[in-house]
Design an enzyme around this catalytic site. Structure first.
Site, PDB file in Angstrom:
ATOM      1  N   LEU A  67      94.742   8.205 -46.635  1.00 49.97           N
ATOM      2  CA  LEU A  67      93.925   8.954 -47.749  1.00 49.97           C
ATOM      3  C   LEU A  67      94.106   9.095 -49.612  1.00 49.97           C
ATOM      4  O   LEU A  67      93.583  10.141 -49.746  1.00 49.97           O
ATOM      5  CB  LEU A  67      93.673  10.447 -47.373  1.00 49.97           C
ATOM      6  CG  LEU A  67      93.251  10.259 -45.453  1.00 49.97           C
ATOM      7  CD1 LEU A  67      93.358  11.946 -45.346  1.00 49.97           C
ATOM      8  CD2 LEU A  67      92.119   9.348 -45.731  1.00 49.97           C
ATOM      9  N   ASP A 156     103.522   1.590 -43.635  1.00 51.50           N
ATOM     10  CA  ASP A 156     101.965   0.105 -43.693  1.00 51.50           C
ATOM     11  C   ASP A 156     101.790  -0.104 -45.071  1.00 51.50           C
ATOM     12  O   ASP A 156     101.775   1.094 -45.543  1.00 51.50           O
ATOM     13  CB  ASP A 156     101.192   1.030 -42.968  1.00 51.50           C
ATOM     14  CG  ASP A 156      99.456   0.465 -43.010  1.00 51.50           C
ATOM     15  OD1 ASP A 156      99.912  -1.065 -42.742  1.00 51.50           O
ATOM     16  OD2 ASP A 156      98.830   0.316 -43.399  1.00 51.50           O
ATOM     17  N   HIS A 183     103.182  -3.149 -39.606  1.00 48.02           N
ATOM     18  CA  HIS A 183     102.394  -3.941 -40.614  1.00 48.02           C
ATOM     19  C   HIS A 183     103.404  -5.311 -40.511  1.00 48.02           C
ATOM     20  O   HIS A 183     104.310  -6.201 -41.680  1.00 48.02           O
ATOM     21  CB  HIS A 183     102.332  -3.443 -42.504  1.00 48.02           C
ATOM     22  CG  HIS A 183     101.704  -4.065 -43.323  1.00 48.02           C
ATOM     23  ND1 HIS A 183     100.322  -3.841 -43.034  1.00 48.02           N
ATOM     24  CD2 HIS A 183     101.615  -5.049 -43.685  1.00 48.02           C
ATOM     25  CE1 HIS A 183      99.856  -4.925 -44.390  1.00 48.02           C
ATOM     26  NE2 HIS A 183     100.483  -5.897 -45.028  1.00 48.02           N
ATOM     27  N   HIS A 236      96.673  -3.551 -37.429  1.00 48.72           N
ATOM     28  CA  HIS A 236      95.530  -3.739 -37.604  1.00 48.72           C
ATOM     29  C   HIS A 236      95.824  -5.326 -37.287  1.00 48.72           C
ATOM     30  O   HIS A 236      95.680  -6.253 -38.813  1.00 48.72           O
ATOM     31  CB  HIS A 236      95.103  -3.868 -38.850  1.00 48.72           C
ATOM     32  CG  HIS A 236      96.738  -3.731 -39.948  1.00 48.72           C
ATOM     33  ND1 HIS A 236      97.778  -4.608 -40.498  1.00 48.72           N
ATOM     34  CD2 HIS A 236      96.683  -3.075 -41.271  1.00 48.72           C
ATOM     35  CE1 HIS A 236      98.622  -4.650 -40.506  1.00 48.72           C
ATOM     36  NE2 HIS A 236      98.364  -3.442 -41.551  1.00 48.72           N
ATOM     37  N   ASP A 309      91.941   1.413 -40.748  1.00 48.37           N
ATOM     38  CA  ASP A 309      92.387   0.932 -42.121  1.00 48.37           C
ATOM     39  C   ASP A 309      91.572   1.141 -43.309  1.00 48.37           C
ATOM     40  O   ASP A 309      91.645   0.528 -44.540  1.00 48.37           O
ATOM     41  CB  ASP A 309      93.435  -0.530 -41.710  1.00 48.37           C
ATOM     42  CG  ASP A 309      94.042  -0.818 -42.922  1.00 48.37           C
ATOM     43  OD1 ASP A 309      94.639   0.554 -43.731  1.00 48.37           O
ATOM     44  OD2 ASP A 309      94.413  -2.283 -43.091  1.00 48.37           O
TER      45      ASP A 309
HETATM   46 ZN   LIG Z   1      98.619  -2.556 -43.233  1.00 48.14          ZN
END
Ligand SMILES: [Zn+2]
Length: 454
Positions: A67, A156, A183, A236, A309
């Site tokens: 965000l 991340d 990540h 992800h 994501d």
């Molecule tokens: Zn990531």
């Protein structure tokens, strides 16, 4: 606040084992009753919403968004991001820590929660950094961050390179009972890569990111997590090879979950050749066989949840003035001049996702790859479990009155200029989708209602 009676929709609540026509009554911020369609009267002062033809799901939860607040208001703010989330059908989002300052101290998490409370959109769940400043050297105070509201830990955006530090992080995470979201990227293998290391990279003349950049890290981190007692969550996931490792770990009984993003279950690297910066993210869009593996994992349960994501960027960060003209969108770009190919690595990674995720997930349902109940598990029940939100992800009486009412058949065209997000970086502009959020309810209050031309 008046009670809210949702009448006659198809309630899909896999955690409660429900898929059928029911009425749902929300009162005082909680689910008060669920009963067969047409049988619930509700209090006299209740607002009654006819949900015939609509689906009623536990509020969708996105366990992975950026965000950009505090720090990057030109890309997104907590206000714009939580409104975009509500418009996308989400009632809660987990906001990653790569803000400025980084969310590595309780006062930052509390600041984010205060802004979210005033925003009046989806709920915000702060994700704590694992290491101070995301620098990969010193661990945050896990207990203090959990006490401030964090329900997930992640650096991340940055991989955690130091294996010993990650091992210690798992031991601290075990102490507070929350997962670490990873990540998975070996940056030595990523190098200056812009897209998947395959035929598209070769044709365009850009450096590629090999499958091993993800798979090698997943292999290492699953080994580190194995005896830690803490849950590991793979963010992800993008490769067939990485997913195979997760499958094997699950078969051994490891405490591991993983997520896939809509772009990774919808597109392969051919989309990068058309959209360039607007289809550039980490990990990248992969080969067709990776796309097929991700889709299979969503269907058979190897992948636990869908997470967007959501990664808003302004056009300057994406270097659109330079690269926009080279990537026409409706066809593949011509091979790049060596200077352009080298400079493309400097275009920021990431795509927005909050306002397209539901439509893209419904594509999987309409194409019969998954059923509606599986979609509800991937987007509500399982993210709630990851974040240990015991009163969310279900509509059983007593749960929070967080509800996503969905029109599964609403036809619409993705128009990035209409996003409530401040950013427009998406490869899905112009795509025809079927299905969208109709009404989003948080804590018994309507925070979004669609005004759609049929
Ligand atoms: Zn990531």
């Amino acid at each position: 606040m008046r009670p809210l009676l949702l009448r006659g929709g198809r309630v899909i609540d896999p955690a409660a084992g429900i898929d059928g026509r029911y009425d749902v009554l929300a009162n005082d911020g909680k689910i008060a009753a669920v009963a067969p369609g047409g049988t619930l009267a509700g209090p006299e002062d209740a607002d009654i919403i006819d949900c015939a033809g609509l689906w009623i799901l536990p509020g969708l939860i996105d366990a992975h968004v950026h965000l950009r607040d505090p720090g990057f208001p030109e890309k997104e703010t907590i206000l714009s991001g939580l409104r975009a989330a509500a418009a996308g059908g989400f009632t809660a989002v987990a906001a990653m820590a790569n803000t400025n300052p980084v969310n590595d101290a309780p006062e930052i998490a509390r600041h984010m929660l205060a802004l979210a409370a005033a925003a009046g959109g989806a709920r915000l769940i702060p994700v704590s950094a694992v290491t101070r400043g995301l620098a990969g050297r010193e661990l945050v105070d896990f207990a203090a961050m959990a006490a401030a509201g964090a329900r997930l830990f992640s650096d991340d955006g940055m991989p955690i390179d130091d294996a010993a530090l990650l091992r210690e992080a798992f031991s601290r995470a075990a102490g507070v009972g929350f997962a670490i979201s990873l990540h998975e990227e070996d940056r030595a293998l990523t190098g200056q890569g812009c897209c998947h290391a395959g035929a598209v990279a070769i044709r365009l003349g850009v450096a590629g990111i090999p499958t091993a950049a993800e798979a090698a890290r997943i292999r290492r981190d699953l080994a580190i997590a194995a005896d830690s007692g803490a849950p590991a969550h793979i963010a992800h996931i993008s490769t067939a090879a990485g997913l195979k490792l997760v499958r094997a770990a699950k078969a051994r009984g490891a405490n591991v979950t993983c997520e896939a993003a809509p772009h990774h279950f919808t597109l392969d690297d051919a989309a990068f050749a058309r959209h360039g910066p607007n289809a550039k993210m980490a990990p990248p869009l992969r080969a067709a066989e990776d796309l097929a593996a991700i889709r299979a994992g969503l269907a058979d349960g190897a992948i636990d949840l869908i997470a967007t994501d959501h990664a808003p960027h302004d056009s300057a960060s994406k270097r659109m003035a330079r690269f926009g003209p080279l990537f026409p969108g409706d066809r593949e770009a011509a091979p790049l001049a060596p200077g352009d190919a080298a400079a493309l690595a400097g275009a920021a990674n990431g795509v927005v996702g909050l306002e397209t995720a539901l439509g893209l997930a419904l594509e999987l349902v309409h194409n019969r790859l998954i059923d509606a109940s599986r979609m509800a598990a991937l987007m509500a029940a399982n993210p709630a479990r990851l974040l240990r939100l015991e009163r969310q992800g279900t509509l059983i009486p007593g749960a929070l009155a967080d509800v996503s009412v969905i029109d599964p058949d609403a036809a619409w065209t993705v128009a990035p200029e209409k996003f409530l997000s401040k950013s427009r970086n998406t490869p899905f502009g112009g795509r025809r989708l079927k299905g969208a959020a109709a009404i989003t309810i948080v804590n018994g209050r309507i925070v979004y209602r669609a005004h759609r031309d049929k």
